[in-house]
Motif scaffolding. Sequence first.
Motif, PDB file in Angstrom:
ATOM      1  N   THR A   1       0.836  -1.198   0.000  1.00  0.00           N
ATOM      2  CA  THR A   1       0.000   0.000   0.000  1.00  0.00           C
ATOM      3  C   THR A   1       0.871   1.248   0.000  1.00  0.00           C
ATOM      4  N   ILE A   2       0.482   2.217  -0.792  1.00  0.00           N
ATOM      5  CA  ILE A   2       1.239   3.465  -0.848  1.00  0.00           C
ATOM      6  C   ILE A   2       0.267   4.631  -0.969  1.00  0.00           C
ATOM      7  N   HIS A   3       0.577   5.703  -0.263  1.00  0.00           N
ATOM      8  CA  HIS A   3      -0.237   6.913  -0.358  1.00  0.00           C
ATOM      9  C   HIS A   3       0.186   7.689  -1.605  1.00  0.00           C
ATOM     10  N   MET A   4      -0.791   8.224  -2.319  1.00  0.00           N
ATOM     11  CA  MET A   4      -0.464   9.020  -3.504  1.00  0.00           C
ATOM     12  C   MET A   4      -0.876  10.467  -3.252  1.00  0.00           C
ATOM     13  N   ASP A   5       0.070  11.393  -3.462  1.00  0.00           N
ATOM     14  CA  ASP A   5      -0.261  12.809  -3.366  1.00  0.00           C
ATOM     15  C   ASP A   5      -1.093  13.194  -4.579  1.00  0.00           C
ATOM     16  N   VAL A   6      -1.755  14.316  -4.445  1.00  0.00           N
ATOM     17  CA  VAL A   6      -2.646  14.779  -5.512  1.00  0.00           C
ATOM     18  C   VAL A   6      -1.949  14.833  -6.881  1.00  0.00           C
ATOM     19  N   ASP A   7      -0.672  15.221  -6.872  1.00  0.00           N
ATOM     20  CA  ASP A   7       0.029  15.381  -8.147  1.00  0.00           C
ATOM     21  C   ASP A   7       0.725  14.120  -8.644  1.00  0.00           C
ATOM     22  N   ASP A   8       0.690  13.069  -7.883  1.00  0.00           N
ATOM     23  CA  ASP A   8       1.443  11.877  -8.299  1.00  0.00           C
ATOM     24  C   ASP A   8       0.874  11.269  -9.574  1.00  0.00           C
ATOM     25  N   LEU A   9       1.790  10.875 -10.435  1.00  0.00           N
ATOM     26  CA  LEU A   9       1.415  10.199 -11.683  1.00  0.00           C
ATOM     27  C   LEU A   9       1.848   8.737 -11.547  1.00  0.00           C
ATOM     28  N   VAL A  10       1.108   7.860 -12.189  1.00  0.00           N
ATOM     29  CA  VAL A  10       1.475   6.442 -12.148  1.00  0.00           C
ATOM     30  C   VAL A  10       1.535   5.925 -13.584  1.00  0.00           C
ATOM     31  N   PHE A  11       2.698   5.468 -13.987  1.00  0.00           N
ATOM     32  CA  PHE A  11       2.862   4.923 -15.338  1.00  0.00           C
ATOM     33  C   PHE A  11       3.154   3.428 -15.245  1.00  0.00           C
ATOM     34  N   GLY A  12       3.084   2.778 -16.409  1.00  0.00           N
ATOM     35  CA  GLY A  12       3.485   1.368 -16.473  1.00  0.00           C
ATOM     36  C   GLY A  12       2.378   0.458 -16.947  1.00  0.00           C
ATOM     37  N   LEU A  13       2.426  -0.793 -16.469  1.00  0.00           N
ATOM     38  CA  LEU A  13       1.483  -1.865 -16.788  1.00  0.00           C
ATOM     39  C   LEU A  13       1.456  -2.246 -18.271  1.00  0.00           C
ATOM     40  N   GLY A  14       2.423  -1.799 -19.047  1.00  0.00           N
ATOM     41  CA  GLY A  14       2.607  -2.292 -20.418  1.00  0.00           C
ATOM     42  C   GLY A  14       1.319  -2.366 -21.198  1.00  0.00           C
ATOM     43  N   GLU A  15       0.993  -3.577 -21.665  1.00  0.00           N
ATOM     44  CA  GLU A  15      -0.235  -3.741 -22.432  1.00  0.00           C
ATOM     45  C   GLU A  15      -1.401  -3.851 -21.459  1.00  0.00           C
ATOM     46  N   SER A  16      -2.140  -2.770 -21.325  1.00  0.00           N
ATOM     47  CA  SER A  16      -3.321  -2.768 -20.456  1.00  0.00           C
ATOM     48  C   SER A  16      -4.239  -1.660 -20.955  1.00  0.00           C
ATOM     49  N   LEU A  17      -5.461  -1.653 -20.469  1.00  0.00           N
ATOM     50  CA  LEU A  17      -6.424  -0.681 -20.980  1.00  0.00           C
ATOM     51  C   LEU A  17      -6.279   0.659 -20.273  1.00  0.00           C
ATOM     52  N   ARG A  18      -7.103   1.609 -20.699  1.00  0.00           N
ATOM     53  CA  ARG A  18      -7.166   2.963 -20.140  1.00  0.00           C
ATOM     54  C   ARG A  18      -5.925   3.781 -20.497  1.00  0.00           C
TER      55      ARG A  18
ATOM     56  N   TYR B   1      -4.608  -9.331 -22.637  1.00  0.00           N
ATOM     57  CA  TYR B   1      -3.810 -10.532 -22.939  1.00  0.00           C
ATOM     58  C   TYR B   1      -2.479 -10.644 -22.215  1.00  0.00           C
ATOM     59  N   ALA B   2      -2.061  -9.555 -21.554  1.00  0.00           N
ATOM     60  CA  ALA B   2      -0.689  -9.539 -21.064  1.00  0.00           C
ATOM     61  C   ALA B   2      -0.641  -9.116 -19.607  1.00  0.00           C
ATOM     62  N   SER B   3       0.436  -9.485 -18.934  1.00  0.00           N
ATOM     63  CA  SER B   3       0.677  -9.026 -17.568  1.00  0.00           C
ATOM     64  C   SER B   3       2.088  -8.479 -17.511  1.00  0.00           C
ATOM     65  N   HIS B   4       2.173  -7.167 -17.440  1.00  0.00           N
ATOM     66  CA  HIS B   4       3.476  -6.493 -17.401  1.00  0.00           C
ATOM     67  C   HIS B   4       3.484  -5.667 -16.113  1.00  0.00           C
ATOM     68  N   ASN B   5       3.967  -6.295 -15.037  1.00  0.00           N
ATOM     69  CA  ASN B   5       3.705  -5.760 -13.697  1.00  0.00           C
ATOM     70  C   ASN B   5       4.680  -4.671 -13.247  1.00  0.00           C
ATOM     71  N   LEU B   6       4.947  -3.736 -14.122  1.00  0.00           N
ATOM     72  CA  LEU B   6       5.841  -2.622 -13.780  1.00  0.00           C
ATOM     73  C   LEU B   6       5.007  -1.374 -13.496  1.00  0.00           C
ATOM     74  N   LEU B   7       5.319  -0.686 -12.390  1.00  0.00           N
ATOM     75  CA  LEU B   7       4.699   0.613 -12.118  1.00  0.00           C
ATOM     76  C   LEU B   7       5.794   1.646 -11.895  1.00  0.00           C
ATOM     77  N   LEU B   8       5.529   2.867 -12.341  1.00  0.00           N
ATOM     78  CA  LEU B   8       6.443   3.972 -12.067  1.00  0.00           C
ATOM     79  C   LEU B   8       5.647   5.038 -11.336  1.00  0.00           C
ATOM     80  N   PHE B   9       6.116   5.431 -10.177  1.00  0.00           N
ATOM     81  CA  PHE B   9       5.453   6.494  -9.423  1.00  0.00           C
ATOM     82  C   PHE B   9       6.283   7.764  -9.571  1.00  0.00           C
ATOM     83  N   SER B  10       5.617   8.846  -9.924  1.00  0.00           N
ATOM     84  CA  SER B  10       6.339  10.097 -10.133  1.00  0.00           C
ATOM     85  C   SER B  10       5.527  11.253  -9.555  1.00  0.00           C
ATOM     86  N   GLY B  11       6.161  12.021  -8.684  1.00  0.00           N
ATOM     87  CA  GLY B  11       5.470  13.169  -8.082  1.00  0.00           C
ATOM     88  C   GLY B  11       6.484  14.082  -7.444  1.00  0.00           C
TER      89      GLY B  11
END
Length: 692
Positions: free
Chosen positions: A42-59, A86-96
């Motif tokens: 679990t991680i708290h996200m500040d209002v400005d935090d961006l989350v990238f990653g998950l490779g092939e996924s929707l949205r 179809y894919a599981s690319h379990n990488l996340l990047l947190f940036s804020g």
Amino acid sequence: MIRRYDFGSPIHTGAVVRELAVENAAVPFFATEVQEGRVSFTIHMDVDDLVFGLGESLRGINKRGHLYRAWNSDDFSHTENKASIYASHNLLLFSGREKLFGVYFDDPGAMEFDLGYTRGDTAVITSENGDLSVYIIEADSLTAICKEFRGLIGRSYLPPKWAFGYIQSRWGYSSDPEVRNVVKEHRDRHIPLDGVCMDIDYMEDFKDFTWNKKSFPDLRKFNADMRADHIRLIPIIDAGVKQLKGYDTCDVGLKKDYFVKKADGKPFVGAVWPGRSYFPDFLREDVRTWFGGEYSKLMDEGIEGFWNDMNEPALFYSEESIAEAFAVADKLRNENLDIHSAFALKDAFNGTANNMEDYRRFYHEVDGQTIRHDKIHNLYGAYMTRAAAEGFRRYDSSKRFLLFSRASFVGAHRYGGVWQGDNSSWWSHIKLNLQMLPSLNMCGFLYSGADLGGFSCNTTEDLMLRWLQLGVFSPLMRNHSADHTREQEVYRFANWEDMRDILTVRYGLLPYLYSEFMKAALSDGMYFRPLAFDYPTDDVACRVEDQVMLGSDCMIAPVYEQNARGRHVYLPEDMLMVRFRSATDYDLTPMEAGHYWIELALNEMPLFIRRGHVVPLAKPAEYVEGIDFTDLRLLGWLDEGVTTTLYNDDGQTTEPVLESGLTTITVTVEGENVNARGEGLTLNVDDVIVGE
Ligand code: GLC
């Protein structure tokens, strides 16, 4: 810096190629909880935090605000509510403002990524099996984090150069004359083309590694004729092997015990296109060696590229699930079906496909352990890809083969590319195509693309044209559609000439696109990046969802709305807009940083080149082998001289070296005078604009 933390007893997934010591301390950034076998972070996200990653996924490109599930799924309806494809690319990047790091969850089973869905300010990532390695990656920029990650997971797959040509595909092509005609229709109209995919109908009764001898009586000659016309045939291979006595692949697989088994030791039977089928246990090395060797049956006929499909694995039903459905039907036969029973009947049959219960019915042998499929589900397609790639290497280690897969997991990026699966002929799917590309790149999947024009549903002329305008930039540029949908080969449309002209842009830019791709692949870099990677202090750029950076010099911003005669574009810095109608018909507009409404008629597509950079453009050709990589025009907006490098090679060497493929281009500017030189290159500078 990368640190590794283990939970439970992680199995070796093959995602990572560097062995790191396991840290004893708690995972930084997250509060970790282990409960009933599950582990959550679990991680708290500040209002400005961006989350990238998950490779092939929707949205979106920024993944924040929704729920995702790592569970490779055969789902042809890519709507916003779906959590898995179809894919599981379990990488996340947190940036804020306060945080900047990447995290990779090396877990082959189901995972849930609640990225501000339950609570807007909280991300909770849960491993359902609790056996995983977690890698925390820290560096001083998003780009640097991705580079570190890519160093951890190994170099991306290198396709042959011809695989950057335009590929025509359709589910339904079923004979030699039909495919020849598709090629002829392109060639007669000078529509560029480098390959045709052969979908399941080339096979004999949907049996892998066979072809229908009636409709393809002489595959070797057919392929040779196509090669003489600079066309490659690209057959599909499915994961399921038809259950049939006398069919060699099935017989050998059974005799050698190569298929996945149920708890009682009997091979698991599930159905796909050919009906009842067996599923190779790709996690076993001996099975990979065997299955990978089977591709040689087609390679012996001259085939140089394949696509692997249905390898989540997709299951229409299993012997058990279909029996249960019929039991429900038998019980309800002759009943007066009401709201409950009518739905129960429908659900009984609908529920047989890709059923969770079925994924718990069979087992794999992994390094001497017997593991139930659901625990390692997300590896299945990746190991099929690996089987194929290793087979190709054994077949001819000096040659690059084309390979792309539907299902994937990090690690498969070393063996092949991916396509984005069964999208629809919807405008929103052009945008989705764009948004997935940079995320896939973060995870090492550089060779990728979507079904241009849309797979399901009926396309329209304008949709096809606009989608091609994005496809110009995606490494895999393939027009593919489902059986029984509107035919969407370029020549079917009244405005095919506009489509042909857009395709010339692909071939004109190909020396540049190939160069940027290879530079990215050979240096663990990214070919596509979100704007946030290049302009991290620009709050507007950080949230742009419909423009992406391409290579070191460009930004793309496709039109993805019907009836639009232009679009809004945000320029984070001064850029030169090239408004292309074809590779020889375009106009140049220098534009200062800022917000713009840009007019783009249906036959026009923009490319934005950063001020101070140059991009080469070749003369159009009808196939990759016909492109002259040495005779180039430079496009750019310069204030002073610049040097840049262009990568090229023979397009088939398996171990290319970045440095030896690079040619330096030096552009000098003196007053209004521009000159350019590069060894072995003829460079035209008429399209280099100087100053204001
Ligand atoms: C799957 C593939 C699709 C293919 C079809 C028939 O749906 O994703 O691309 O055309 O199967 O093989």
